[in-house]
Scaffold this motif. Structure first.
Motif, PDB file in Angstrom:
ATOM      1  N   ALA A  62       0.795  -1.209  -0.048  1.00 44.34           N
ATOM      2  CA  ALA A  62       0.025  -0.161   0.004  1.00 44.34           C
ATOM      3  C   ALA A  62       0.849   1.152   0.040  1.00 44.34           C
ATOM      4  CB  ALA A  62      -1.044  -0.047   1.232  1.00 44.34           C
ATOM      5  N   GLU A  63       1.836   1.096   0.748  1.00 41.72           N
ATOM      6  CA  GLU A  63       2.761   2.340   0.776  1.00 41.72           C
ATOM      7  C   GLU A  63       3.382   2.792  -0.406  1.00 41.72           C
ATOM      8  OE1 GLU A  63       5.154  -0.913   2.733  1.00 41.72           O
ATOM      9  OE2 GLU A  63       3.230  -0.349   2.922  1.00 41.72           O
ATOM     10  N   ARG A  64       3.815   1.681  -1.149  1.00 43.63           N
ATOM     11  CA  ARG A  64       4.325   2.022  -2.411  1.00 43.63           C
ATOM     12  C   ARG A  64       3.389   2.507  -3.549  1.00 43.63           C
ATOM     13  NH1 ARG A  64       9.178  -2.207  -4.019  1.00 43.63           N
ATOM     14  NH2 ARG A  64      10.249  -2.159  -1.968  1.00 43.63           N
ATOM     15  N   ILE A  69       0.810   4.319  -2.864  1.00 43.49           N
ATOM     16  CA  ILE A  69       0.275   5.720  -2.631  1.00 43.49           C
ATOM     17  C   ILE A  69       1.338   6.547  -2.979  1.00 43.49           C
ATOM     18  CG2 ILE A  69       0.243   7.282  -0.553  1.00 43.49           C
ATOM     19  CD1 ILE A  69      -1.185   5.022   0.817  1.00 43.49           C
ATOM     20  N   ALA A  70       2.818   5.920  -2.906  1.00 44.89           N
ATOM     21  CA  ALA A  70       3.943   6.932  -3.311  1.00 44.89           C
ATOM     22  C   ALA A  70       3.943   7.092  -4.855  1.00 44.89           C
ATOM     23  CB  ALA A  70       5.233   6.273  -2.763  1.00 44.89           C
TER      24      ALA A  70
END
Length: 471
Positions: free
Chosen positions: A265-267, A269-270
């Motif tokens: 998820a964090e990638r 979003i990035a």
């Protein structure tokens, strides 16, 4: 082996086979070497029927234990196959193979020969398609009146079926998505080429995963784009490595091909934040996103950022390439540009495959097939992972899709194992060919959907032996 075969009906009984009873090499090994050599040299050809083990034992004046052991070895190597109620047959006789002494190495099958076992990724489980449902869908599709002109965007009924499919099986958050945001495509590679030609400036830079799907790379270059490889790790695309001056990023976030990771998820979003800030278009290849066994799949990127994401899907991995169709989900400016490109070039997706998919969806057959497919591939994955683990060999890749990755120490080991498998009628896929530049990952992308379970079970010990030797 069933059915005694008289001498007149088997070319094998016409060959001079000299077994040395005083040699240290067991008679069964000598016989297997002699038969392998006969097939390699063309004295036995693919399709030749062999005598039963009993008839051959009588002919050679040896114990039936000798002939049975030789046949078992050749069957394991893929040189012969037994057909129920018919007998035993030679499966391969490489044309033009170099003559070698009986104890020499087995030669690889000629290019284009039908292999015994295919263990490559990207091939669907076509054998699991319900034939009755398949025939029913084609008959219903044929009831439509012949078309008088092409449908550049695709059939409305097909595009509506795609929205329903993405909602049920890919967690699409419907929101403002309608069939107007969906185009029928000829598959992922065709869609990538159309996007590059219709939406991106000529010569635009496009970031692609490395290793990654090389047909998409080829489609981008054919459309005039400049490809920029970006490294991946076990979690997918390394977002911070994407250059700032690209026009688009092509990636497979649900199940990176071929390494098999899922973009966290964090990638995600990035990636989306950089796309919005730097003016990128994200091309999301969701080639097998429906095939997840452990947890529900993360929602498609297009649900998170419909303004900058183009979502691509295909029927070739979940059903069969026979249909020849896929889909593109994108914002209206993108879909309009692609339709205009099709009008200018006179191109567009074929309609027959679209109608068949509509019928499969209408009667619930598509959903039933996907449930059966996930169950079957989950069991096959466990068979592969557990079978190799029992031999001390680990693989990696998410519990999804139809392949795992077997790491190897280098390019030499990869090439040697692929060649050794080919000699035994098993087709493997090395990671080297999935790089645009010099390979940085070495190993096998091991597919488990194209063959039968029995073939898979038989091939794993041979593969394990090759890997242990390479290491």
């Amino acid at each position: 082996m069933p059915h005694d075969v008289p001498a007149a009906s088997s070319p094998l009984l016409e060959l001079a086979i000299d077994l040395d009873r005083h040699a240290p090499l067991p008679l069964a090994v000598q016989l297997a070497d002699a038969l392998r050599h006969a097939a390699t040299a063309g004295q036995l050809r693919g399709g030749d029927r062999l005598p039963s083990t009993r008839a051959l034992a009588r002919h050679l004046a040896v114990s039936r234990t000798v002939t049975a052991a030789a046949y078992e070895q050749l069957h394991a190597e893929g040189w012969i196959v037994g057909r129920r109620g018919s007998g035993t047959y030679v499966t391969t006789s490489p044309p033009g193979a170099r003559d070698a002494p009986p104890s020499g190495p087995v030669r690889a099958a000629a290019p284009g020969a039908n292999p015994e076992v295919v263990l490559t990724p990207g091939v669907p489980w076509a054998g699991g398609i319900d034939r009755a449902a398949w025939r029913r869908a084609w008959r219903a599709a044929a009831d439509a009146e012949p078309d008088l002109k092409p449908q550049r965007a695709g059939l409305t009924s097909y595009r509506e079926a795609v929205i329903e499919h993405l909602l049920r099986h890919r967690g699409l958050l419907v929101g403002g998505w309608t069939s107007g945001n969906v185009l029928t495509t000829g598959g992922t590679s065709a869609a990538v080429g159309e996007l590059a030609a219709a939406v991106l400036p000529r010569g635009a830079k496009v970031a692609v995963e490395e290793p990654g799907y090389q047909r998409a790379v080829g489609a981008l270059r054919a459309a005039g784009a400049r490809v920029v490889p970006v490294p991946v790790d076990h979690s997918g695309l390394v977002v911070e490595e994407v250059p700032r001056d690209v026009a688009a990023v092509y990636c497979s976030p649900a199940h990176q091909f071929p390494i098999g990771g899922r973009l966290p998820a964090e990638r995600r979003i990035a990636l989306i934040e950089r796309a919005r800030a730097e003016g990128w278009l994200i091309v999301e290849d969701d080639y097998d996103g429906e095939l997840r066994y452990d947890v529900a799949p993360l929602p498609v990127l297009a649900s998170m950022a419909p303004d900058v994401v183009v979502h691509l899907g295909t029927t070739s991995k979940i059903l069969t390439p026979t249909l020849g169709v896929g889909w593109m989900l994108a914002a209206e400016p993108v879909t309009s540009a692609v339709v205009e490109h099709r009008e200018r070039t006179g191109t567009g997706p074929a309609l027959a495959g679209q109608r068949v998919l509509v019928e499969l969806g209408r009667h619930g057959d598509l959903g039933r097939h996907l449930r059966r497919l996930r169950r079957e591939l989950s069991q096959r994955r466990a068979l592969v992972v557990d079978g190799l683990a029992a031999e001390g060999i680990e693989v990696f890749g998410d519990r999804a899709g139809a392949h795992v990755v077997l790491p190897l120490p280098g390019a030499d080991a990869e090439g040697r194992i692929v060649a050794e498998a080919a000699e035994r009628g098993v087709v493997l896929d090395g990671l080297g060919r999935h790089h645009d530049g010099a390979p940085s990952w070495h190993g096998l992308a091991l597919g488990y959907s194209a063959c039968t379970r029995d073939d898979l079970t038989s091939a794993l010990p041979m593969l394990a032996r090759s890997v242990r030797r390479a290491r």
